[in-house]
Design an enzyme around this catalytic site. Structure first.
Site, PDB file in Angstrom:
ATOM      1  N   SER A 181      45.160  33.026  45.343  1.00 40.98           N
ATOM      2  CA  SER A 181      45.448  34.273  44.824  1.00 40.98           C
ATOM      3  C   SER A 181      46.957  34.620  44.922  1.00 40.98           C
ATOM      4  O   SER A 181      47.362  35.857  44.196  1.00 40.98           O
ATOM      5  CB  SER A 181      44.681  35.091  45.880  1.00 40.98           C
ATOM      6  OG  SER A 181      45.385  34.950  47.301  1.00 40.98           O
ATOM      7  N   HIS A 209      39.164  35.062  42.305  1.00 42.70           N
ATOM      8  CA  HIS A 209      40.063  35.222  41.042  1.00 42.70           C
ATOM      9  C   HIS A 209      39.611  34.501  39.751  1.00 42.70           C
ATOM     10  O   HIS A 209      40.456  34.574  38.846  1.00 42.70           O
ATOM     11  CB  HIS A 209      41.384  34.804  41.557  1.00 42.70           C
ATOM     12  CG  HIS A 209      42.154  35.675  42.505  1.00 42.70           C
ATOM     13  ND1 HIS A 209      42.713  36.901  42.200  1.00 42.70           N
ATOM     14  CD2 HIS A 209      41.860  35.868  43.743  1.00 42.70           C
ATOM     15  CE1 HIS A 209      43.003  37.483  43.149  1.00 42.70           C
ATOM     16  NE2 HIS A 209      42.616  36.924  44.199  1.00 42.70           N
ATOM     17  N   LYS A 240      37.367  42.229  41.207  1.00 39.86           N
ATOM     18  CA  LYS A 240      38.397  41.995  40.357  1.00 39.86           C
ATOM     19  C   LYS A 240      37.900  42.257  38.803  1.00 39.86           C
ATOM     20  O   LYS A 240      37.638  43.293  38.231  1.00 39.86           O
ATOM     21  CB  LYS A 240      38.924  40.636  40.844  1.00 39.86           C
ATOM     22  CG  LYS A 240      39.465  40.664  42.276  1.00 39.86           C
ATOM     23  CD  LYS A 240      40.137  39.444  42.835  1.00 39.86           C
ATOM     24  CE  LYS A 240      40.205  39.516  44.247  1.00 39.86           C
ATOM     25  NZ  LYS A 240      40.663  40.518  44.867  1.00 39.86           N
TER      26      LYS A 240
END
Ligand code: PMP
Length: 392
Positions: A181, A209, A240
């Protein structure tokens, strides 16, 4: 000694605030797009994890509103008892199919998903092996587990093998971030799988991610490497690319069934709000039907990686839309944040203890929806500030 002594002693943040250099908890008062309003000022967002820019996609918003109209705003109970809706089951079937696993289970955040799976699956006398740069939720999950935690140096396969050799006869799980990250590099999954097979270990990948970024239709790191069958547990978040909040664990039906009955953050916490479930279903649909979004994300990523490198910035090992600039000490990072904020650019400084004292980062992250013009403006401003602070 008094309980609040530590609070009284913690003065660093207030000192930095008094200097006008405090970069956290900035208030955004607009829709979340490539441009946001901060302090009444239009600001170019280079710090969001909404990699595909789906948080304001009309179809995602509409799905969310329709779910509120049908189910209400919350579930007022855990999945185990009164909080299971048909939309949760539908979402879990879609997720399992999308990432290529038998079953999936949703949690109310990605953080809880990691706490929930690690504390349940790794028990007394068993081992959890993590990369030193794994996310905080993996560290905290391992603290909750009764198993023993062993950590290897970031992406260092020799170190991982030495650890595996020592516990070759024990039950164990290797856990890695698919995309790290802060550094923006990708886990060495092919090598990890080889070692896991050699030393009989299970493997879990945190795709927080990687979803929307790697793999077919953005389905993550395992698909990116063609290793979906070899990875035992896939974890993902909705916070996300999937434009909402929540998380999931996917894997074998027997493992998911076990979590359903023993995972405390799943059993003793209220279930995902219906609006979130609906928006994730809509976001996955868009990822499948608009693959050019992911292509655009990678075009933007390549442009910015090249631009930063050509200017002389050190972007470390980044190979994804997360591009950290290594800028030196904390004051340099804060000054750079301030100059960029005044100049209408939103970035995230990363300081100790997240990084060593003289290796602070300016973490930038890019979206499919950034325009060429926005990115060119950003590069110009980064060149100016880099030269001013003698970073480049
Ligand atoms: N894993 C990783 C690698 C993350 O970066 C994050 C969020 N920063 C999480 C898990 C937790 O996800 P969530 O925001 O859904 O709680």
């Amino acid at each position: 000694m008094e309980l609040y002594d530590k609070c009284k002693k913690f003065t660093e943040a207030k000192k930095v605030k008094a200097m006008g250099l405090y970069p956290y908890f900035r208030v955004i008062s607009s829709e979340q797009n490539t441009e946001v309003i901060v302090n009444s000022k239009k600001t170019l967002m280079l710090g969001s994890n909404s990699y595909l820019g789906l948080t304001n996609h009309p179809k995602v918003k509409e799905a969310s509103i329709a779910a509120i109209k049908k189910y209400g705003t919350g579930c007022a109970g855990s999945r185990f008892l009164n909080g299971t809706l048909d939309i949760h089951i539908k979402l879990e079937e879609i997720l399992a199919d999308w990432v290529g696993k038998e079953s999936a289970l949703t949690y109310s955040t990605g953080f809880q998903a990691n706490l929930g799976v690690l504390s349940t699956i790794v028990g007394r006398g068993e081992y959890l092996i993590t990369d030193k740069y794994d996310h905080a939720s993996i560290i905290d999950g391992s603290r909750l587990s009764l198993g023993k935690l062993l950590r290897y140096k970031h992406n260092n396969m020799d170190n991982l093998e030495r650890i595996l050799q020592k516990i070759k006869d024990k039950a164990k799980l290797i856990v890695v971030d698919g995309i790290f990250s802060m550094e923006g590099d990708i886990a060495k999954l092919p090598e990890i799988i080889k070692l896991a097979k050699k030393y009989n270990s299970r493997v879990m990948v945190d795709d927080a991610h990687s979803i929307g970024v790697l793999g077919k239709n953005g389905s993550g790191t395992s698909d990116h490497f063609g290793l979906t069958d070899e990875v035992d547990i896939i974890m993902g978040t909705f916070s996300k690319s999937l434009a909402s909040i929540g998380g999931f664990i996917a894997g074998d039906e027997i493992m998911i069934h076990y979590l359903e009955h023993f995972s405390r953050p799943y059993i003793f916490s209220a279930s995902l709000p219906p609006a979130s479930a609906a928006s994730v279903i809509a976001a996955i649909d868009i990822m499948k039907s608009e693959p050019d979004r992911i292509d655009r994300l990678w075009q933007n990523t390549n442009k910015m990686q090249k631009g930063f490198k050509e200017m002389g910035y050190d972007i470390g090992v980044s190979e994804t839309p997360i591009i950290p600039l290594h800028v030196g000490d904390m004051m340099t990072a804060f000054k750079m944040w301030k100059i960029l904020a005044d100049d209408g650019i939103f970035i995230n400084p990363v300081i100790p203890p997240a990084v060593p004292p003289n290796d602070c980062l300016i973490r930038t992250s890019f979206m499919a929806t950034h325009t060429d013009q926005q990115l060119n403006t950003a590069l110009e401003k980064f060149e100016k500030v880099g030269k001013k602070l003698k970073i480049i």
